[in-house]
Design a protein around this motif. Structure first.
Motif, PDB file in Angstrom:
ATOM      1  N   LYS A 206       0.918  -1.331   0.052  1.00 62.04           N
ATOM      2  CA  LYS A 206       0.017   0.044  -0.079  1.00 62.04           C
ATOM      3  C   LYS A 206       0.851   1.174   0.142  1.00 62.04           C
ATOM      4  CE  LYS A 206      -3.529   0.103   2.738  1.00 62.04           C
ATOM      5  NZ  LYS A 206      -4.509  -0.023   4.084  1.00 62.04           N
ATOM      6  N   ASN A 207       0.474   2.363  -0.487  1.00 62.67           N
ATOM      7  CA  ASN A 207       0.985   3.590  -0.319  1.00 62.67           C
ATOM      8  C   ASN A 207       1.111   4.484   0.774  1.00 62.67           C
ATOM      9  OD1 ASN A 207       2.267   3.390  -3.288  1.00 62.67           O
ATOM     10  ND2 ASN A 207       0.220   3.889  -3.947  1.00 62.67           N
ATOM     11  N   ARG A 208       1.658   3.855   1.742  1.00 61.35           N
ATOM     12  CA  ARG A 208       1.740   4.395   3.190  1.00 61.35           C
ATOM     13  C   ARG A 208       3.042   4.282   3.641  1.00 61.35           C
ATOM     14  NH1 ARG A 208      -1.822   0.418   6.902  1.00 61.35           N
ATOM     15  NH2 ARG A 208      -0.627  -1.451   6.361  1.00 61.35           N
ATOM     16  N   LEU A 209       3.581   5.239   4.734  1.00 57.78           N
ATOM     17  CA  LEU A 209       4.824   5.097   5.384  1.00 57.78           C
ATOM     18  C   LEU A 209       4.433   4.314   6.684  1.00 57.78           C
ATOM     19  CD1 LEU A 209       7.592   6.123   5.429  1.00 57.78           C
ATOM     20  CD2 LEU A 209       6.768   7.937   7.068  1.00 57.78           C
ATOM     21  N   ILE A 210       5.280   3.386   6.766  1.00 63.58           N
ATOM     22  CA  ILE A 210       5.390   2.297   7.866  1.00 63.58           C
ATOM     23  C   ILE A 210       6.304   2.947   9.185  1.00 63.58           C
ATOM     24  CG2 ILE A 210       5.539  -0.094   9.055  1.00 63.58           C
ATOM     25  CD1 ILE A 210       3.166   0.396   7.187  1.00 63.58           C
ATOM     26  N   LYS A 211       7.246   3.253   8.840  1.00 61.87           N
ATOM     27  CA  LYS A 211       8.305   3.705   9.748  1.00 61.87           C
ATOM     28  C   LYS A 211       9.134   4.791   9.000  1.00 61.87           C
ATOM     29  CE  LYS A 211      12.020   2.123  12.768  1.00 61.87           C
ATOM     30  NZ  LYS A 211      12.732   0.793  13.237  1.00 61.87           N
ATOM     31  N   GLY A 212       9.663   5.824   9.842  1.00 64.70           N
ATOM     32  CA  GLY A 212      10.672   6.709   9.343  1.00 64.70           C
ATOM     33  C   GLY A 212      11.542   7.228  10.510  1.00 64.70           C
ATOM     34  N   GLU A 213      12.835   7.458  10.179  1.00 65.53           N
ATOM     35  CA  GLU A 213      13.699   7.953  10.842  1.00 65.53           C
ATOM     36  C   GLU A 213      14.265   9.366  10.250  1.00 65.53           C
ATOM     37  OE1 GLU A 213      16.904   4.966  12.136  1.00 65.53           O
ATOM     38  OE2 GLU A 213      15.560   3.928  13.105  1.00 65.53           O
ATOM     39  N   ILE A 214      14.130  10.287  10.757  1.00 68.02           N
ATOM     40  CA  ILE A 214      14.366  11.486  10.117  1.00 68.02           C
ATOM     41  C   ILE A 214      15.100  12.382  11.078  1.00 68.02           C
ATOM     42  CG2 ILE A 214      12.245  11.178   8.884  1.00 68.02           C
ATOM     43  CD1 ILE A 214      10.831  13.566  10.248  1.00 68.02           C
ATOM     44  N   ARG A 215      16.016  13.224  10.494  1.00 65.51           N
ATOM     45  CA  ARG A 215      16.805  14.365  11.262  1.00 65.51           C
ATOM     46  C   ARG A 215      16.274  15.691  11.011  1.00 65.51           C
ATOM     47  NH1 ARG A 215      21.169  12.445  13.632  1.00 65.51           N
ATOM     48  NH2 ARG A 215      21.558  10.199  13.042  1.00 65.51           N
ATOM     49  N   ILE A 216      15.850  16.232  11.914  1.00 66.74           N
ATOM     50  CA  ILE A 216      15.241  17.470  11.898  1.00 66.74           C
ATOM     51  C   ILE A 216      16.074  18.463  12.906  1.00 66.74           C
ATOM     52  CG2 ILE A 216      13.222  16.876  10.849  1.00 66.74           C
ATOM     53  CD1 ILE A 216      12.171  17.504  13.938  1.00 66.74           C
ATOM     54  N   ARG A 217      15.637  19.698  13.003  1.00 67.71           N
ATOM     55  CA  ARG A 217      16.444  20.575  13.665  1.00 67.71           C
ATOM     56  C   ARG A 217      16.704  20.288  15.464  1.00 67.71           C
ATOM     57  NH1 ARG A 217      15.096  26.546  12.195  1.00 67.71           N
ATOM     58  NH2 ARG A 217      16.722  25.986  10.594  1.00 67.71           N
TER      59      ARG A 217
END
Length: 226
Positions: A206-217
């Motif tokens: 399916k077109n969906r995010l399951i997990k994310g590890e993102i770098r922000i401020r």
């Protein structure tokens, strides 16, 4: 999730929500809703801080977008609130020009920016989510540039990093497509400003995010589907 993906037909509506964690603590919740019907993609998204973090940093985001089934953006609206500051973005995408409007409110001060910008086939940030999911899963290159805050941004993914992986969340196993991108050139501003590599696990079916590890401020933040 759209007709172009062959796996899904028109007339669907789906909503996914996520826990947002920082240093293993849930600091925010986010939801995104897709509605695809009559040859049009409609997306709504919102996020807000929760718990103790909300007392320290009262932050909320909300927006929507509309686009054609082949990812040609039509309209984009986004409201960003961080403490006493509010930003409003409203873009209307025409065949040749984008009607660009941005309002910044800080206390009693209001600053407005209105202008027309040439449309070079740009895509708005929300519609870009579905576009990236399709391109990544089909191993196709990113061709469209993202338009935000009056500027264009080209954010390719690292093709050599694409892998299929099983991940387990809340006792449920998901088959995912893992990919890495670096959106740090996009000038979002505020706490959401990307600062480095983003690792994403996209649902293979399916077109969906399951997990994310993102770098922000503020550092590395983890998103997980509820």
């Amino acid at each position: 999730m759209i007709a172009l993906l062959n796996t899904v037909s028109y007339g669907i509506e789906e909503k996914e929500c996520y826990f947002v964690r920082y240093l293993f603590i849930t600091v925010a919740e986010a939801c995104i809703k897709y509605n695809i019907s009559s040859g049009e993609i409609k997306i709504e998204a919102e996020a807000h801080t929760v718990g103790f973090f909300k007392l320290m940093k009262d932050i909320s985001y909300a927006g929507f977008s509309t686009a054609t089934a082949d990812f040609n953006s039509k309209e984009f609206f986004f409201r960003k609130k961080e403490k006493e500051s509010i930003e409003l973005h409203h873009y209307i995408f025409g065949a040749k020009w984008i009607s660009y409007k941005k309002i910044t409110i800080t206390g009693a001060d209001e600053k407005k920016e209105v202008r027309k910008i040439k449309n070079n086939g740009y895509i708005d940030p929300l519609t870009a989510t579905l576009y990236y999911y399709r391109q990544v899963k089909e191993r196709k290159p990113i061709e469209k540039k993202i338009f935000y805050n009056g500027k264009e941004y080209f954010v390719p993914y690292k093709k050599i990093k694409i892998k299929e992986r099983d991940i387990k969340i809340n006792n449920r196993t998901y088959r995912t497509v893992y990919v890495e991108i670096d959106p740090s050139k996009i000038k979002v501003g505020g706490i959401l400003q990307p600062t480095g590599l983003w690792k994403l696990w996209i649902d293979k079916n399916k077109n969906r995010l399951i997990k994310g590890e993102i770098r922000i401020r503020i550092g590395k933040v983890q998103l997980e589907i509820k």
